[in-house]
Design an enzyme around this catalytic site. Structure first.
Site, PDB file in Angstrom:
ATOM      1  N   GLU A  32      -7.060  29.408  53.869  1.00 25.39           N
ATOM      2  CA  GLU A  32      -8.121  28.541  54.383  1.00 25.39           C
ATOM      3  C   GLU A  32      -8.261  28.822  55.879  1.00 25.39           C
ATOM      4  OE1 GLU A  32      -8.005  24.592  51.565  1.00 25.39           O
ATOM      5  OE2 GLU A  32      -6.371  24.759  53.005  1.00 25.39           O
ATOM      6  N   ASN A  77      -5.634  20.707  49.507  1.00 21.91           N
ATOM      7  CA  ASN A  77      -4.860  19.474  49.400  1.00 21.91           C
ATOM      8  C   ASN A  77      -5.749  18.239  49.296  1.00 21.91           C
ATOM      9  OD1 ASN A  77      -2.293  20.583  49.243  1.00 21.91           O
ATOM     10  ND2 ASN A  77      -2.144  20.800  51.459  1.00 21.91           N
ATOM     11  N   SER A 115      -0.341  22.341  57.933  1.00 27.29           N
ATOM     12  CA  SER A 115      -0.950  21.777  56.722  1.00 27.29           C
ATOM     13  C   SER A 115      -1.739  20.512  57.035  1.00 27.29           C
ATOM     14  CB  SER A 115       0.138  21.403  55.715  1.00 27.29           C
ATOM     15  OG  SER A 115       0.951  22.496  55.442  1.00 27.29           O
ATOM     16  N   HIS A 166      -4.458  28.661  57.115  1.00 24.86           N
ATOM     17  CA  HIS A 166      -3.545  27.948  56.220  1.00 24.86           C
ATOM     18  C   HIS A 166      -3.294  28.787  54.971  1.00 24.86           C
ATOM     19  CE1 HIS A 166      -2.568  24.408  53.428  1.00 24.86           C
ATOM     20  NE2 HIS A 166      -1.590  24.465  54.299  1.00 24.86           N
TER      21      HIS A 166
HETATM   22  N1  LIG Z   1       6.002  25.164  52.571  1.00 21.18           N
HETATM   23  C1  LIG Z   1       4.738  25.188  52.159  1.00 21.18           C
HETATM   24  O1  LIG Z   1       4.456  25.184  50.951  1.00 21.18           O
HETATM   25  C2  LIG Z   1       3.619  25.271  53.173  1.00 21.18           C
HETATM   26  C3  LIG Z   1       2.357  25.701  52.748  1.00 21.18           C
HETATM   27  C4  LIG Z   1       1.338  25.857  53.702  1.00 21.18           C
HETATM   28  C5  LIG Z   1       1.580  25.540  55.034  1.00 21.18           C
HETATM   29  N2  LIG Z   1       2.820  25.107  55.419  1.00 21.18           N
HETATM   30  C6  LIG Z   1       3.035  24.828  56.869  1.00 21.18           C
HETATM   31  O2  LIG Z   1       3.708  25.957  57.415  1.00 21.18           O
HETATM   32  C7  LIG Z   1       4.542  25.544  58.510  1.00 21.18           C
HETATM   33  C8  LIG Z   1       5.968  26.012  58.264  1.00 21.18           C
HETATM   34  O3  LIG Z   1       6.444  25.441  57.070  1.00 21.18           O
HETATM   35  P1  LIG Z   1       7.686  26.055  56.296  1.00 21.18           P
HETATM   36  O4  LIG Z   1       7.667  25.458  54.951  1.00 21.18           O
HETATM   37  O5  LIG Z   1       7.710  27.536  56.465  1.00 21.18           O
HETATM   38  O6  LIG Z   1       8.895  25.413  57.144  1.00 21.18           O
HETATM   39  P2  LIG Z   1      10.399  25.959  57.306  1.00 21.18           P
HETATM   40  O7  LIG Z   1      11.189  24.790  57.737  1.00 21.18           O
HETATM   41  O8  LIG Z   1      10.809  26.753  56.123  1.00 21.18           O
HETATM   42  O9  LIG Z   1      10.305  26.999  58.534  1.00 21.18           O
HETATM   43  C9  LIG Z   1      10.061  26.618  59.853  1.00 21.18           C
HETATM   44  C10 LIG Z   1      10.792  27.624  60.744  1.00 21.18           C
HETATM   45  O10 LIG Z   1      10.333  27.474  62.083  1.00 21.18           O
HETATM   46  C11 LIG Z   1      11.410  27.696  62.947  1.00 21.18           C
HETATM   47  N3  LIG Z   1      11.101  27.088  64.240  1.00 21.18           N
HETATM   48  C12 LIG Z   1      11.084  25.780  64.561  1.00 21.18           C
HETATM   49  N4  LIG Z   1      10.739  25.630  65.876  1.00 21.18           N
HETATM   50  C13 LIG Z   1      10.526  26.886  66.357  1.00 21.18           C
HETATM   51  C14 LIG Z   1      10.160  27.405  67.625  1.00 21.18           C
HETATM   52  N5  LIG Z   1       9.924  26.583  68.657  1.00 21.18           N
HETATM   53  N6  LIG Z   1      10.044  28.761  67.771  1.00 21.18           N
HETATM   54  C15 LIG Z   1      10.285  29.586  66.728  1.00 21.18           C
HETATM   55  N7  LIG Z   1      10.643  29.152  65.501  1.00 21.18           N
HETATM   56  C16 LIG Z   1      10.757  27.814  65.312  1.00 21.18           C
HETATM   57  C17 LIG Z   1      12.593  27.067  62.233  1.00 21.18           C
HETATM   58  O11 LIG Z   1      13.817  27.625  62.719  1.00 21.18           O
HETATM   59  C18 LIG Z   1      12.306  27.420  60.780  1.00 21.18           C
HETATM   60  O12 LIG Z   1      12.928  28.624  60.394  1.00 21.18           O
HETATM   61  C19 LIG Z   1       4.368  24.039  58.611  1.00 21.18           C
HETATM   62  O13 LIG Z   1       3.372  23.750  59.554  1.00 21.18           O
HETATM   63  C20 LIG Z   1       3.900  23.642  57.200  1.00 21.18           C
HETATM   64  O14 LIG Z   1       3.145  22.452  57.189  1.00 21.18           O
HETATM   65  C21 LIG Z   1       3.839  24.973  54.534  1.00 21.18           C
END
Ligand SMILES: NC(=O)c1ccc[n+]([C@@H]2O[C@H](COP(=O)([O-])OP(=O)(O)OC[C@H]3O[C@@H](n4cnc5c(N)ncnc54)[C@H](O)[C@@H]3O)[C@@H](O)[C@H]2O)c1
Length: 286
Positions: free
Chosen positions: A152, A191, A119, A140
């Site tokens: 995006e 954003n 993000s 994204h």
């Molecule tokens: N939550 C949102 O609304 C949203 C929206 C758009 C983008 N994002 C982006 O998406 C990404 C993930 O966010 P999320 O909300 O899904 O987080 P989350 O914490 O729900 O999930 C992250 C997952 O990644 C796993 N992980 C961590 N290190 C790892 C590795 N080395 N190998 C494999 N798996 C690994 C963790 O175990 C966890 O299950 C981030 O970069 C975030 O900025 C989030």
């Protein structure tokens, strides 16, 4: 030709949704999590999302079964060796993402494209962790991925135009996304517009000029928004809102991106919005 073998790294909120839409598009989808327990949790997340889609009449039983057949899971990053597109969706940490992208660069073939769902981390910085910066791009997605069609596509200064076009066509035609091209700047498009709006609504409430309920009612009833800004901040999570604002503020030094103190205090008190049951509004179970 389009990508056929997809790798997803990280199966949390976003990775599970991205894996789900890939499997529903009948793509061979291999999901990586950190260990067996995280693999199980990720698999359950996708299964319950598919079950919910069936319950709500958005998916039929046969398509659900077919989607599950296209999904496989592993705790080993090296199993992604035969993938032609890998989408990274691990935690929002630059050092962790840089490490994963550098490892993927050694694992996948020279033609493979690496994408990140970050993000706020510059795509150019992630690309430089690899020896294929021209084949690294931001993708994204929006939460919940199976429901929100936007993606995006974020090229860095180093991304090959052919890769951008290929990834964009794939997202549109195969994943049925609405594709927009966004700049490699903190906040991308959505954003960059949304966060200053949410923060100004919060400042209006914090300064006592109007109540949260009146601000939200004004934007819903007066502007046709599906939800008011304070209810939306509660839904996004005040911790997430603050984190996105911080990375935008770090890059821009624009006061419009500065986090209002009330948000910092609420995050410290674990009043994060819907997910903790309390934010600008109170939420009861169910
Ligand atoms: N939550 C949102 O609304 C949203 C929206 C758009 C983008 N994002 C982006 O998406 C990404 C993930 O966010 P999320 O909300 O899904 O987080 P989350 O914490 O729900 O999930 C992250 C997952 O990644 C796993 N992980 C961590 N290190 C790892 C590795 N080395 N190998 C494999 N798996 C690994 C963790 O175990 C966890 O299950 C981030 O970069 C975030 O900025 C989030």
């Amino acid at each position: 030709v389009h990508f056929e073998r997809i790798g997803i790294v990280g199966c949390g909120v976003m990775g599970s949704g991205i894996a789900e839409i890939c499997a529903r598009a009948a793509l061979d989808t291999l999901v990586v999590e950190v260990d067996d327990a995280a693999v199980d949790a990720g698999r359950r997340r996708i299964e319950s999302s598919l079950a919910r889609a069936v319950e709500r009449g958005r998916l039929d039983e046969e398509s659900r079964a077919r989607a599950l057949e296209h999904l496989s899971f592993t705790p080993e990053l090296k199993d992604l060796a035969d993938r032609d597109l890998v989408i990274e969706a691990i935690v929002e940490s630059a050092p962790d993402k840089i490490e994963v992208l550098a490892q993927l660069d050694d694992i996948v073939g020279p033609e493979a494209v690496l994408a990140s769902n970050t993000s706020s981390i510059p795509i150019g910085r992630l690309a430089l962790a690899t020896t294929r910066s021209e084949r690294v791009v931001g993708l994204h997605f929006f939460n919940p991925v199976p429901v929100r069609p936007l993606v995006e596509v974020v090229p860095s200064l180093l991304t090959d135009q052919a890769v951008v076009d290929h990834v964009s066509a794939f997202a549109a035609e195969v994943l049925h996304r609405k594709v927009v091209r966004a700049p490699d700047r903190a906040g991308f498009i959505v954003n960059a517009l949304l966060i200053p709006y949410l923060l100004s609504a919060i400042r209006m409430c914090e300064s006592g000029l109007a109540t949260a309920a009146d601000i939200d009612a004004a934007m819903v009833e007066g502007c046709g928004h599906p939800m008011g800004p304070l209810a939306l901040a509660d839904l996004v999570g005040l911790d997430t809102t603050a984190a996105i604002a911080a990375s935008m503020n770090e890059e821009s030094r624009d006061p419009a991106h500065a986090c209002p103190p009330i948000v910092t205090r609420m995050v410290e008190a674990n009043r994060l919005g819907r997910k903790t049951g309390s934010g600008f509004y109170e939420y009861r179970q169910g």
